[in-house]
Scaffold this active site. Structure first.
Site, PDB file in Angstrom:
ATOM      1  N   CYS A 198       0.843  -1.199   0.000  1.00 23.89           N
ATOM      2  CA  CYS A 198       0.000   0.000   0.000  1.00 23.89           C
ATOM      3  C   CYS A 198       0.875   1.245   0.000  1.00 23.89           C
ATOM      4  CB  CYS A 198      -0.936  -0.017   1.214  1.00 23.89           C
ATOM      5  SG  CYS A 198      -2.056   1.399   1.251  1.00 23.89           S
ATOM      6  N   CYS A 207      -0.492   4.267   1.781  1.00 26.86           N
ATOM      7  CA  CYS A 207      -0.364   4.178   3.242  1.00 26.86           C
ATOM      8  C   CYS A 207       1.075   4.409   3.693  1.00 26.86           C
ATOM      9  CB  CYS A 207      -0.778   2.792   3.746  1.00 26.86           C
ATOM     10  SG  CYS A 207      -2.298   2.166   3.043  1.00 26.86           S
ATOM     11  N   ASP A 208       2.040   3.854   2.970  1.00 28.83           N
ATOM     12  CA  ASP A 208       3.390   3.724   3.539  1.00 28.83           C
ATOM     13  C   ASP A 208       4.481   4.520   2.846  1.00 28.83           C
ATOM     14  OD1 ASP A 208       2.351   2.058   5.458  1.00 28.83           O
ATOM     15  OD2 ASP A 208       2.766   0.227   4.347  1.00 28.83           O
TER      16      ASP A 208
HETATM   17  C1  LIG Z   1       0.331  -3.754   5.050  1.00 32.18           C
HETATM   18  C2  LIG Z   1      -0.878  -2.863   4.964  1.00 32.18           C
HETATM   19  C3  LIG Z   1      -0.791  -1.591   5.484  1.00 32.18           C
HETATM   20  C4  LIG Z   1      -1.899  -0.751   5.414  1.00 32.18           C
HETATM   21  N1  LIG Z   1      -1.784   0.475   5.970  1.00 32.18           N
HETATM   22  C5  LIG Z   1      -2.846   1.308   5.945  1.00 32.18           C
HETATM   23  C6  LIG Z   1      -2.755   2.599   6.535  1.00 32.18           C
HETATM   24  O1  LIG Z   1      -1.711   3.006   7.045  1.00 32.18           O
HETATM   25  N2  LIG Z   1      -3.863   3.378   6.490  1.00 32.18           N
HETATM   26  C7  LIG Z   1      -5.043   2.966   5.900  1.00 32.18           C
HETATM   27  O2  LIG Z   1      -6.022   3.713   5.905  1.00 32.18           O
HETATM   28  N3  LIG Z   1      -5.148   1.753   5.341  1.00 32.18           N
HETATM   29  C8  LIG Z   1      -4.085   0.917   5.347  1.00 32.18           C
HETATM   30  N4  LIG Z   1      -4.173  -0.315   4.750  1.00 32.18           N
HETATM   31  C9  LIG Z   1      -5.435  -0.691   4.096  1.00 32.18           C
HETATM   32  C10 LIG Z   1      -6.478  -1.110   5.152  1.00 32.18           C
HETATM   33  O3  LIG Z   1      -5.890  -2.037   6.014  1.00 32.18           O
HETATM   34  C11 LIG Z   1      -7.722  -1.682   4.482  1.00 32.18           C
HETATM   35  O4  LIG Z   1      -8.253  -0.773   3.555  1.00 32.18           O
HETATM   36  C12 LIG Z   1      -8.795  -2.010   5.525  1.00 32.18           C
HETATM   37  O5  LIG Z   1      -8.266  -2.885   6.500  1.00 32.18           O
HETATM   38  C13 LIG Z   1     -10.031  -2.649   4.889  1.00 32.18           C
HETATM   39  O6  LIG Z   1     -10.919  -2.968   5.908  1.00 32.18           O
HETATM   40  P1  LIG Z   1     -12.045  -4.101   5.763  1.00 32.18           P
HETATM   41  O7  LIG Z   1     -12.717  -4.179   7.071  1.00 32.18           O
HETATM   42  O8  LIG Z   1     -12.839  -3.856   4.560  1.00 32.18           O
HETATM   43  O9  LIG Z   1     -11.245  -5.449   5.469  1.00 32.18           O
HETATM   44  P2  LIG Z   1     -10.049  -6.210   6.159  1.00 32.18           P
HETATM   45  O10 LIG Z   1      -9.221  -5.322   6.982  1.00 32.18           O
HETATM   46  O11 LIG Z   1      -9.407  -6.960   5.033  1.00 32.18           O
HETATM   47  O12 LIG Z   1     -10.776  -7.242   7.141  1.00 32.18           O
HETATM   48  C14 LIG Z   1     -11.474  -8.331   6.646  1.00 32.18           C
HETATM   49  C15 LIG Z   1     -11.941  -9.202   7.783  1.00 32.18           C
HETATM   50  O13 LIG Z   1     -12.810 -10.218   7.259  1.00 32.18           O
HETATM   51  C16 LIG Z   1     -12.470 -11.474   7.821  1.00 32.18           C
HETATM   52  N5  LIG Z   1     -12.934 -12.509   6.904  1.00 32.18           N
HETATM   53  C17 LIG Z   1     -12.582 -12.710   5.608  1.00 32.18           C
HETATM   54  N6  LIG Z   1     -13.269 -13.761   5.098  1.00 32.18           N
HETATM   55  C18 LIG Z   1     -14.058 -14.221   6.093  1.00 32.18           C
HETATM   56  C19 LIG Z   1     -15.002 -15.293   6.186  1.00 32.18           C
HETATM   57  N7  LIG Z   1     -15.287 -16.093   5.173  1.00 32.18           N
HETATM   58  N8  LIG Z   1     -15.625 -15.504   7.392  1.00 32.18           N
HETATM   59  C20 LIG Z   1     -15.376 -14.682   8.445  1.00 32.18           C
HETATM   60  N9  LIG Z   1     -14.513 -13.648   8.390  1.00 32.18           N
HETATM   61  C21 LIG Z   1     -13.871 -13.434   7.238  1.00 32.18           C
HETATM   62  C22 LIG Z   1     -10.966 -11.379   8.044  1.00 32.18           C
HETATM   63  O14 LIG Z   1     -10.559 -12.335   9.001  1.00 32.18           O
HETATM   64  C23 LIG Z   1     -10.847  -9.944   8.532  1.00 32.18           C
HETATM   65  O15 LIG Z   1     -11.136  -9.903   9.899  1.00 32.18           O
HETATM   66  C24 LIG Z   1      -3.105  -1.189   4.794  1.00 32.18           C
HETATM   67  C25 LIG Z   1      -3.188  -2.476   4.277  1.00 32.18           C
HETATM   68  C26 LIG Z   1      -2.088  -3.306   4.352  1.00 32.18           C
HETATM   69  C27 LIG Z   1      -2.173  -4.716   3.792  1.00 32.18           C
END
Ligand SMILES: Cc1cc2nc3c(=O)[nH]c(=O)nc-3n(C[C@H](O)[C@H](O)[C@H](O)COP(=O)(O)OP(=O)(O)OC[C@H]3O[C@@H](n4cnc5c(N)ncnc54)[C@H](O)[C@@H]3O)c2cc1C
Length: 293
Positions: A119, A122-123
């Site tokens: 990302c 982000c970084d």
């Molecule tokens: C290394 C890294 C650094 C980042 N840094 C930043 C930052 O500094 N600032 C920022 O704003 N964003 C950052 N991001 C992006 C940010 O993390 C994501 O945009 C955000 O987490 C998305 O949130 P979400 O809840 O949609 O999904 P996710 O965070 O992907 O969470 C998905 C959840 O669903 C669960 N899940 C998946 N499938 C199933 C299933 N079948 N049954 C039950 N549970 C399930 C997983 O276990 C998880 O808990 C970063 C991403 C990465 C990879």
């Protein structure tokens, strides 16, 4: 409590939704999946989440989890593989399974937060004056490389083929600024070395080459965690992201009572703050939808 709902996913979208549904006195169960807390648990300091200064991703996700639990949400450490089962047990469902970055399987997972990222938005700012590499040949690789040029002293894109897949407009950015971004063609990343990212082992035209590096960014795509919904393909687009927008309900899918939020819907912004915003929208929609029935 009058209604009970299930939220699939315990990342920013799922937990934000749970804080709202919990406070609205809806009986809320969060299925946490294999990555409780979601993608942010992989990273170190978060600099761009409003109101949060000097905290790491895992710390932020722990306090979101505690806040959701404070308002009554129950966390179940299970992975859901059958939407129909949840529909029969609950009055409504919010899909918030997020997405994962495509990886190469060259040991990169050891370097999350230690010089490896997927990302750049982000970084990038952590790489001021550093020597960084980007893997990929599409629009996002060029976009990420471009974002990194604001901070890094040297940015090199590693392209597997001998041409970009990126649009002509994106390629023009590189051609017009040859001093900012270097490109290595026909190059595959084979290995990352060091305690944190220090050296990359590359295959360049079939010949092994070592380069010094402070950081490596992958821009080779994302996979929404929607595989288990293949039976419900009418709610997925051609890339497997969940489609929303059903009548008056912006966050409802084509299945009545099934809402969606976060990175499993959004292939554009992919930020914690945007995922939280969508989670809140889904929570408000599901609450109103339940009352309207
Ligand atoms: C290394 C890294 C650094 C980042 N840094 C930043 C930052 O500094 N600032 C920022 O704003 N964003 C950052 N991001 C992006 C940010 O993390 C994501 O945009 C955000 O987490 C998305 O949130 P979400 O809840 O949609 O999904 P996710 O965070 O992907 O969470 C998905 C959840 O669903 C669960 N899940 C998946 N499938 C199933 C299933 N079948 N049954 C039950 N549970 C399930 C997983 O276990 C998880 O808990 C970063 C991403 C990465 C990879």
């Amino acid at each position: 409590m009058k209604y009970k709902i299930a939220i699939i996913g315990s990342g920013p979208a799922g937990l934000a939704a749970a804080i709202y549904t919990g406070r609205a006195e809806i009986d809320t169960t969060i299925y946490a999946g294999e990555e409780p807390g979601g993608q942010l648990t992989k990273t170190t300091e978060i600099e761009n989440y409003p109101g949060v200064i000097g905290r790491t991703g895992p710390e932020l996700m722990l306090s979101m989890t505690e806040q959701a639990q404070k308002f009554g949400a129950k966390l179940v450490y299970e992975t859901v593989d059958d939407l129909a089962r949840l529909q029969s047990e609950y009055d409504g469902v919010i899909l918030a399974m997020g997405a994962s970055s495509r990886l190469l399987g060259v040991g990169e997972e050891r370097y999350w937060g230690k010089g490896f990222s997927t990302c750049a938005v982000c970084d990038a700012a952590f790489y001021r004056g550093k020597n960084v590499y980007v893997v990929g040949g599409g629009d996002s690789a060029i976009e990420d490389a471009w974002a990194l040029t604001k901070f890094a002293s040297s940015v090199t894109i590693l392209v597997r083929k001998t041409e970009f897949k990126a649009s002509k407009a994106m390629q023009k950015r590189i051609n017009d600024n040859p001093d900012k971004i270097k490109v290595m063609w026909n190059t595959n990343l084979k290995e990352i070395r060091g305690e944190r990212v220090e050296e990359l082992v590359l295959d360049v035209n079939g010949v092994e080459q070592m380069v010094k590096a402070d950081g490596i960014f992958f821009a080779i795509g994302h996979i929404p965690a929607t595989g288990f919904l293949s039976k419900n393909s009418k709610i997925l687009d051609e890339n497997g992201y969940v489609k929303t927008g059903n009548g008056d309900w912006p966050t409802m899918t084509d299945i009545a009572g099934v809402f969606a939020a976060g990175d499993c819907v959004d292939h554009r912004y992919r930020q914690a703050a945007t995922a939280v915003g969508m989670g809140v929208q889904a929570a408000l929609d599901i609450e109103k939808w339940l009352e309207s029935k």
